[in-house]
Design a protein around this motif. Structure first.
Motif, PDB file in Angstrom:
ATOM      1  N   ALA A  36      45.418  36.582  38.280  1.00  0.00           N
ATOM      2  CA  ALA A  36      44.840  35.327  38.771  1.00  0.00           C
ATOM      3  C   ALA A  36      43.382  35.511  39.164  1.00  0.00           C
ATOM      4  CB  ALA A  36      45.655  34.819  39.963  1.00  0.00           C
ATOM      5  N   ALA A  37      43.063  36.642  39.817  1.00  0.00           N
ATOM      6  CA  ALA A  37      41.682  36.896  40.233  1.00  0.00           C
ATOM      7  C   ALA A  37      40.756  37.008  39.030  1.00  0.00           C
ATOM      8  CB  ALA A  37      41.617  38.169  41.064  1.00  0.00           C
ATOM      9  N   GLY A  38      41.262  37.571  37.931  1.00  0.00           N
ATOM     10  CA  GLY A  38      40.449  37.720  36.736  1.00  0.00           C
ATOM     11  C   GLY A  38      40.033  36.405  36.114  1.00  0.00           C
ATOM     12  N   ARG A  39      40.716  35.339  36.472  1.00  0.00           N
ATOM     13  CA  ARG A  39      40.392  34.015  35.919  1.00  0.00           C
ATOM     14  C   ARG A  39      39.425  33.226  36.797  1.00  0.00           C
ATOM     15  NH1 ARG A  39      46.668  32.674  34.234  1.00  0.00           N
ATOM     16  NH2 ARG A  39      46.678  33.898  32.306  1.00  0.00           N
ATOM     17  N   ILE A  40      39.052  33.811  37.946  1.00  0.00           N
ATOM     18  CA  ILE A  40      38.065  33.155  38.804  1.00  0.00           C
ATOM     19  C   ILE A  40      36.707  33.201  38.123  1.00  0.00           C
ATOM     20  CG2 ILE A  40      36.908  33.217  41.039  1.00  0.00           C
ATOM     21  CD1 ILE A  40      39.414  34.456  42.212  1.00  0.00           C
ATOM     22  N   ARG A  41      36.029  32.083  38.085  1.00  0.00           N
ATOM     23  CA  ARG A  41      34.759  31.992  37.380  1.00  0.00           C
ATOM     24  C   ARG A  41      33.685  32.827  38.089  1.00  0.00           C
ATOM     25  NH1 ARG A  41      34.403  27.946  33.640  1.00  0.00           N
ATOM     26  NH2 ARG A  41      32.141  27.921  33.854  1.00  0.00           N
ATOM     27  N   ALA A  42      32.798  33.403  37.297  1.00  0.00           N
ATOM     28  CA  ALA A  42      31.681  34.165  37.850  1.00  0.00           C
ATOM     29  C   ALA A  42      30.739  33.232  38.610  1.00  0.00           C
ATOM     30  CB  ALA A  42      30.934  34.869  36.717  1.00  0.00           C
ATOM     31  N   ASN A  43      30.031  33.798  39.593  1.00  0.00           N
ATOM     32  CA  ASN A  43      29.055  33.021  40.343  1.00  0.00           C
ATOM     33  C   ASN A  43      27.849  33.903  40.650  1.00  0.00           C
ATOM     34  OD1 ASN A  43      29.757  34.619  42.656  1.00  0.00           O
ATOM     35  ND2 ASN A  43      31.485  33.232  43.047  1.00  0.00           N
ATOM     36  N   ASP A  44      26.929  33.397  41.476  1.00  0.00           N
ATOM     37  CA  ASP A  44      25.706  34.150  41.753  1.00  0.00           C
ATOM     38  C   ASP A  44      25.953  35.409  42.570  1.00  0.00           C
ATOM     39  OD1 ASP A  44      24.296  32.306  40.358  1.00  0.00           O
ATOM     40  OD2 ASP A  44      23.512  31.210  42.098  1.00  0.00           O
ATOM     41  N   ARG A  45      27.068  35.487  43.259  1.00  0.00           N
ATOM     42  CA  ARG A  45      27.385  36.677  44.050  1.00  0.00           C
ATOM     43  C   ARG A  45      28.261  37.662  43.279  1.00  0.00           C
ATOM     44  NH1 ARG A  45      26.384  37.232  49.193  1.00  0.00           N
ATOM     45  NH2 ARG A  45      28.247  38.520  49.502  1.00  0.00           N
ATOM     46  N   HIS A  46      29.066  37.163  42.357  1.00  0.00           N
ATOM     47  CA  HIS A  46      29.921  38.008  41.524  1.00  0.00           C
ATOM     48  C   HIS A  46      29.677  37.606  40.064  1.00  0.00           C
ATOM     49  CE1 HIS A  46      31.998  37.936  45.460  1.00  0.00           C
ATOM     50  NE2 HIS A  46      32.217  39.220  45.196  1.00  0.00           N
ATOM     51  N   THR A  47      28.647  38.197  39.464  1.00  0.00           N
ATOM     52  CA  THR A  47      28.213  37.745  38.153  1.00  0.00           C
ATOM     53  C   THR A  47      29.201  38.098  37.047  1.00  0.00           C
ATOM     54  OG1 THR A  47      26.897  39.777  37.913  1.00  0.00           O
ATOM     55  CG2 THR A  47      25.780  37.835  38.794  1.00  0.00           C
ATOM     56  N   TYR A  48      30.112  39.036  37.295  1.00  0.00           N
ATOM     57  CA  TYR A  48      31.182  39.343  36.349  1.00  0.00           C
ATOM     58  C   TYR A  48      32.506  38.716  36.776  1.00  0.00           C
ATOM     59  CZ  TYR A  48      28.574  42.826  33.650  1.00  0.00           C
ATOM     60  OH  TYR A  48      27.670  43.459  32.816  1.00  0.00           O
ATOM     61  N   GLY A  49      32.486  37.951  37.858  1.00  0.00           N
ATOM     62  CA  GLY A  49      33.736  37.409  38.372  1.00  0.00           C
ATOM     63  C   GLY A  49      34.551  38.517  39.049  1.00  0.00           C
ATOM     64  N   TRP A  50      35.877  38.372  38.990  1.00  0.00           N
ATOM     65  CA  TRP A  50      36.786  39.332  39.627  1.00  0.00           C
ATOM     66  C   TRP A  50      37.656  40.030  38.589  1.00  0.00           C
ATOM     67  CZ3 TRP A  50      37.110  40.087  45.038  1.00  0.00           C
ATOM     68  CH2 TRP A  50      36.282  39.251  45.781  1.00  0.00           C
ATOM     69  N   GLN A  51      37.113  40.201  37.382  1.00  0.00           N
ATOM     70  CA  GLN A  51      37.899  40.760  36.293  1.00  0.00           C
ATOM     71  C   GLN A  51      38.377  42.187  36.581  1.00  0.00           C
ATOM     72  OE1 GLN A  51      36.283  39.798  32.213  1.00  0.00           O
ATOM     73  NE2 GLN A  51      34.499  39.221  33.405  1.00  0.00           N
ATOM     74  N   ARG A  52      37.570  42.960  37.291  1.00  0.00           N
ATOM     75  CA  ARG A  52      37.920  44.355  37.538  1.00  0.00           C
ATOM     76  C   ARG A  52      39.139  44.497  38.449  1.00  0.00           C
ATOM     77  NH1 ARG A  52      34.020  49.396  37.556  1.00  0.00           N
ATOM     78  NH2 ARG A  52      33.864  48.515  35.487  1.00  0.00           N
ATOM     79  N   GLY A  53      39.577  43.395  39.045  1.00  0.00           N
ATOM     80  CA  GLY A  53      40.767  43.444  39.884  1.00  0.00           C
ATOM     81  C   GLY A  53      41.983  43.960  39.131  1.00  0.00           C
ATOM     82  N   SER A  54      42.071  43.686  37.832  1.00  0.00           N
ATOM     83  CA  SER A  54      43.226  44.160  37.061  1.00  0.00           C
ATOM     84  C   SER A  54      43.214  45.683  36.932  1.00  0.00           C
ATOM     85  CB  SER A  54      43.236  43.515  35.673  1.00  0.00           C
ATOM     86  OG  SER A  54      42.058  43.834  34.949  1.00  0.00           O
ATOM     87  N   ILE A  55      42.014  46.289  36.844  1.00  0.00           N
ATOM     88  CA  ILE A  55      41.923  47.750  36.792  1.00  0.00           C
ATOM     89  C   ILE A  55      42.340  48.337  38.137  1.00  0.00           C
ATOM     90  CG2 ILE A  55      40.390  49.717  36.422  1.00  0.00           C
ATOM     91  CD1 ILE A  55      38.624  47.934  34.707  1.00  0.00           C
ATOM     92  N   LEU A  56      41.848  47.733  39.219  1.00  0.00           N
ATOM     93  CA  LEU A  56      42.195  48.205  40.554  1.00  0.00           C
ATOM     94  C   LEU A  56      43.691  48.079  40.805  1.00  0.00           C
ATOM     95  CD1 LEU A  56      41.171  49.301  43.244  1.00  0.00           C
ATOM     96  CD2 LEU A  56      40.803  46.932  43.985  1.00  0.00           C
ATOM     97  N   ALA A  57      44.296  46.975  40.358  1.00  0.00           N
ATOM     98  CA  ALA A  57      45.737  46.784  40.534  1.00  0.00           C
ATOM     99  C   ALA A  57      46.519  47.846  39.781  1.00  0.00           C
ATOM    100  CB  ALA A  57      46.140  45.388  40.049  1.00  0.00           C
ATOM    101  N   SER A  58      46.090  48.172  38.570  1.00  0.00           N
ATOM    102  CA  SER A  58      46.762  49.211  37.791  1.00  0.00           C
ATOM    103  C   SER A  58      46.704  50.551  38.513  1.00  0.00           C
ATOM    104  CB  SER A  58      46.121  49.340  36.409  1.00  0.00           C
ATOM    105  OG  SER A  58      46.188  48.132  35.695  1.00  0.00           O
TER     106      SER A  58
END
Length: 314
Positions: free
Chosen positions: A69-91
């Motif tokens: 779900a976090a990986g689908r959060i849109r990128a913004n000026d503070r998180h320019t890549y969004g929260w995609q790396r959350g899936s790596i951290l979860a793994s």
């Protein structure tokens, strides 16, 4: 010249995986409660250990779902890549927790060898048989996504391993019924730990590698370099970097040096992007196009402290 395009046609995780996570968590949580109760009633370390492991899987499914779900959060000026790396951290967290749990199980099993306890085998057989069904169904839920996403693959491998572990518990219980060898209970617990560690170590190693921006194992960096150098009009290549944006998406940056008779930069960019997408499934691409003169300045700058072209020459 720099060009950055993020294609929308990367391999996606199916949109219904949220429901699959919810269903998988629900049926496994119910099973954990049943398994823990009957493991306590039967005084079966193998059954209690498997219940604890399955509880860890419920937490792991929840974490993987949250990362999805976090990986689908849109990128913004503070998180320019969004929260995609959350899936790596979860793994990584899932793998680390499972390894710790199995270490504790192994210690308890070794201690139980000194004083084997009598076990009521029929409750063990019934509950573990139910576990085979539930774990197999849950593993099937994640089979489709396991081919393209390390996060989903972790969920699939854990549930598939649980189904095999439950099968081992059933086989062991039947052997104890026929032989009275109660030492088989801690022995099977050790086998459970070994199977889970064997299945989890690869996930742990890969996720840790990606956390430190390692090149994904699906990507052959030498092949990427050779394909880019083979493009018409490319005279050289340096500062090539490939890393994982998430467990299913990759990024690339590179400097391409134009040959004197090269095609228009826009045409070369299009060819490079198409090549990287089709051959390597790299969809987030940033390429700097530069002349041979500028590239020579960059190479010279690498020998000085204040380099205008950061990174090592490739």
């Amino acid at each position: 010249m720099s060009h950055d395009r993020d294609h929308a046609h990367h391999l996606p995780v199916p949109i219904d995986f949220g429901r699959r996570f919810a269903f998988g968590m629900a049926i496994n949580m119910i099973f954990v409660l049943i398994e823990a109760f009957y493991g306590w009633q039967a005084d079966s370390l193998a059954l209690l250990a498997d219940a604890g492991h399955n509880l860890g899987d419920v937490a792991g499914l929840a974490l993987a779902w949250a990362a999805l779900a976090a990986g689908r959060i849109r990128a913004n000026d503070r998180h320019t890549y969004g929260w995609q790396r959350g899936s790596i951290l979860a793994s990584f967290i899932n793998a680390a927790v499972l390894l710790l749990l199995m270490g504790g199980l192994a210690v308890e099993a070794i201690q139980r060898f000194t004083v084997p306890a009598e076990v009521q085998e029929w409750p063990v057989i019934v509950v573990a048989t139910i576990g085979i069904v539930i774990n197999s169904v849950t593993a099937w839920l994640f089979l489709a996504g396991s081919k393209h996403d390390l996060n989903i693959r972790g969920a699939f491998l854990h549930m598939a391993a649980d189904a095999l572990v439950s099968l081992g518990v059933v086989i062991g219980a039947f052997i104890i019924l026929g032989t009275g060898w109660f030492w088989l209970d801690p022995f099977i617990s050790l086998l459970i730990a070994a199977v889970v560690v064997w299945g989890t170590w690869s996930l742990f190693r890969q996720s840790l590698h990606l956390l430190f921006d390692g090149v994904p194992q699906e990507i052959d960096l030498a092949s990427v370099r050779n394909h880019l150098l083979a493009l018409p009009g490319v005279a050289g290549l340096h500062d090539l970097h490939v890393w994982a944006l998430s467990t299913s998406r990759y990024g690339l940056t590179a400097h391409l040096v134009l040959a004197p008779d090269s095609a228009a930069p826009d045409q070369l960019l299009g060819q490079a992007e198409h090549l990287l997408h089709e051959e390597f499934n790299i969809n987030h691409v940033t390429i700097q196009i530069e002349s041979a003169t500028y590239a020579a300045q960059c190479e010279l700058a690498h020998t000085h402290e204040n380099s205008a072209c950061p990174g090592t020459m490739a």
